[in-house]
Design a protein around this motif. Structure first.
Motif, mmCIF file in Angstrom:
data_model
loop_
_atom_site.group_PDB
_atom_site.id
_atom_site.type_symbol
_atom_site.label_atom_id
_atom_site.label_comp_id
_atom_site.label_asym_id
_atom_site.label_seq_id
_atom_site.Cartn_x
_atom_site.Cartn_y
_atom_site.Cartn_z
ATOM 1 N N HIS A 59 44.437 35.072 44.833
ATOM 2 C CA HIS A 59 44.481 36.527 44.983
ATOM 3 C C HIS A 59 43.272 37.044 45.761
ATOM 4 C CE1 HIS A 59 45.777 40.536 44.084
ATOM 5 N NE2 HIS A 59 44.685 40.837 43.411
ATOM 6 N N PHE A 93 44.561 40.553 36.645
ATOM 7 C CA PHE A 93 45.768 40.029 35.982
ATOM 8 C C PHE A 93 45.805 40.371 34.491
ATOM 9 C CE2 PHE A 93 45.618 36.598 39.451
ATOM 10 C CZ PHE A 93 46.473 37.330 40.281
ATOM 11 N N THR A 105 43.450 36.871 49.456
ATOM 12 C CA THR A 105 44.371 37.757 50.179
ATOM 13 C C THR A 105 43.834 39.177 50.312
ATOM 14 O OG1 THR A 105 45.501 38.502 48.182
ATOM 15 C CG2 THR A 105 46.359 36.496 49.232
ATOM 16 N N LEU A 106 42.830 39.528 49.509
ATOM 17 C CA LEU A 106 42.365 40.916 49.488
ATOM 18 C C LEU A 106 41.397 41.211 50.627
ATOM 19 C CD1 LEU A 106 41.747 41.423 45.659
ATOM 20 C CD2 LEU A 106 43.730 42.143 46.999
ATOM 21 N N ASP A 147 45.137 31.227 40.279
ATOM 22 C CA ASP A 147 45.777 32.469 40.718
ATOM 23 C C ASP A 147 44.745 33.508 41.155
ATOM 24 O OD1 ASP A 147 48.178 31.345 40.107
ATOM 25 O OD2 ASP A 147 48.335 32.287 38.121
#
Lengths: 416, 113
Positions: free
Chosen positions: B79, B100, B82-83, B75
């Protein structure tokens, strides 16, 4: 830029930085460090995983972090640094020819040289890789460079050949990037990588490790599309029925490193079993002003050890430059005894200049509950017990020079 | 039920055995005991990765500043992909805090001017 230096260090990785800093701290004023990349740190920059620096920095760092701290240590030291620069020749007259990218060829004169040019990877030819020489075959370090420093992709489905730490670390790296690592294939019946890397790089990602397996064929038209591996018996013969065909488009070769020593080769300096130049305990070659350290001398397990060896060579070079070395009257040989693959140094110069000598060695096989001894004639200088001995583990033992005579050769052996 | 595992604390890689009473054996040093308990309840790893930074040609290496749960790693990687990040970035700068809710930060491994 000056035209005369006391010391030129070739290569700004861990060993080269150690050499330059130690020489400076030992009173050498004019030092030139030549680095082929645009930044210091050498191969550390592409090793983005952590685990570096336990001894030197007392913490676990990634390669780029380690390079960052080394670079900081070099700042404001008054050491000249040339980036994007390749040393193409060092003459017997100590003229150093340097090719600087987008600039002219230049030449400097030096009193001493420390060669810390690192190593290169064994490739397809070195393991007699069968099949086609087509697109999709990389050495592990080359793939690591493309992925971590260039941001390129290399393929989607991968077989890694070689289960040393570099192969294992690449298996994890590729898995995290979303590539499928079908397997790691190892020709030996055991992995030469650390056990923890088997766990955190293979087991964590459910990647199978095939021991005693070799590549039988590499197939494809212009790009790899399948690789056949098979299990071998103790004689090296393929066991019928053990063949596995893996649908991969990429083959990574992680099959070992060799000292990169073109510059000392050109000067006619002979090599030893480590594949690096023959040296005495001062990292000094048969040409008294030419010193070698780091992976150019022999392949290290840890960047820290390359750094410390660089320091030793930088200190020794400072003794040479300042004319502080005792006049050599004899040479003692350090002999490779039973159970040993290679040992360094290869020679000792007498009278001794150091209180202790760091003897470095690798064994030639896996052993359990054995002793390694270092002896001069029948006089045992060091005797150390090891529960486990692996060829993949560099062993370092200190020998005090006050216990040595000036006559007899030294032998290093495993008591079998 | 006895379980065996390889200690990841240092390069030695001790083979640890944990019995039904959570007693650890096979450890050559004291660090193996908390490691074994952690590994059996919530195994953790340090994640290292590279990110893209706007206007910077080369990938930028990053890491978690402390180990995170192994289960979180896919995860976290997704993540990070995508940043968007912008230069300059300081050395060891926190680029994602408390990812998270793990307590770990994502920090740079390199200075980007």
């Amino acid at each position: 830029m000056k035209h005369n230096y006391d010391l030129v260090v070739v290569g700004g990785g861990s060993a080269g930085i150690g050499a330059a800093l130690k020489a400076k701290a030992s009173g050498i004023k004019s030092i030139l460090l030549v680095e082929k990349a645009h930044e210091l740190g050498g191969i550390l920059n592409q090793c983005i995983h952590d685990g570096f620096g336990v001894h030197l920095f007392k913490q676990t760092l990634t390669g780029p972090e380690y390079a960052h701290y080394l670079t900081e240590m070099l700042q404001d030291q008054g050491i000249d640094i040339l980036y994007n620069a390749n040393v193409t020749n060092i003459s017997a007259e100590r003229e150093v020819t340097i090719l600087v990218a987008d600039d002219a060829v230049m030449s400097v004169h030096t009193t001493a040289v420390v060669l810390t040019s690192g190593s290169y990877e064994r490739g397809a030819g070195a393991i007699n890789l069968p099949g086609q020489r087509i697109s999709g075959i990389y050495t592990a370090g080359q793939a690591q460079y493309y992925l971590n420093l260039k941001g390129y992709t290399i393929g989607q489905d991968v077989l890694i050949v070689g289960s040393g730490d570099i192969g294992l670390i690449m298996a994890r790296r590729l898995s995290l990037l979303g590539l499928k690592v079908h397997a790691v294939s190892e020709i030996m019946p055991f992995s030469s990588g650390l056990k923890r890397n088997i766990v955190q790089c293979l087991d964590d990602f459910n990647i199978p490790l095939y021991l005693s397996h070799k590549v039988l064929d590499v197939r494809g038209e212009t790009r790899v599309n399948e690789v056949v591996i098979g299990e071998i018996d103790k004689t090296g013969a393929v066991i019928p029925g053990s063949e596995k065909t893996l649908k991969v488009d990429t083959l990574l070769l992680a099959v070992g490193l060799i000292p990169y020593i073109q510059l000392s080769d050109k000067l006619g300096i002979k090599t030893s079993k480590s594949r690096g130049p023959i040296v005495n305990e001062l990292c000094q070659t048969s040409i008294p002003w030419f010193f070698v350290a780091g992976n150019a001398l022999h392949i290290h397990d840890l960047a820290d050890d390359a750094y410390f060896e660089g320091e030793q060579s930088g200190y020794a070079a400072s003794l040479f430059i300042n004319d502080e070395l005792k006049v050599q009257t004899r040479t003692l040989n350090v002999k490779v005894g039973p159970g040993i693959n290679y040992v360094l140094p290869n020679l000792l110069r007498y009278p001794f200049n150091l209180a202790t000598i760091a003897v470095k060695l690798r064994v030639n096989d896996n052993y359990e509950n054995k002793r390694i001894i270092i002896r001069q004639g029948e006089n045992v200088l060091v005797k150390k017990f090891f529960q486990f001995l692996f060829p993949s583990e560099l062993i370092m033992l200190d020998v005090a020079t006050n216990g040595l005579n000036s006559e007899e050769d030294i032998t290093v052996e495993v008591l079998l | 039920m006895k379980r065996t595992l390889t200690c990841l604390v240092c390069p030695r890689g001790c083979l640890l055995t944990v019995d039904e009473h959570n007693n650890v054996t096979g450890n050559m040093c004291a660090r193996g005991i908390p490691y074994a308990h952690q590994e059996l309840t919530n195994p953790k790893r340090t994640l290292t990765y590279v990110i893209k930074v706007n206007g910077v040609k080369e990938p930028v290496p990053v890491r978690t500043d402390v180990p995170i749960s192994k289960d979180l790693i896919p995860d976290v990687v997704a993540h990070l992909n995508t940043l968007e990040f912008n230069a300059p970035l300081a050395f060891n700068e926190v680029i994602v805090a408390n990812i998270f809710g793990s307590g770990a930060n994502i920090i740079t491994s390199k200075k980007i001017s």
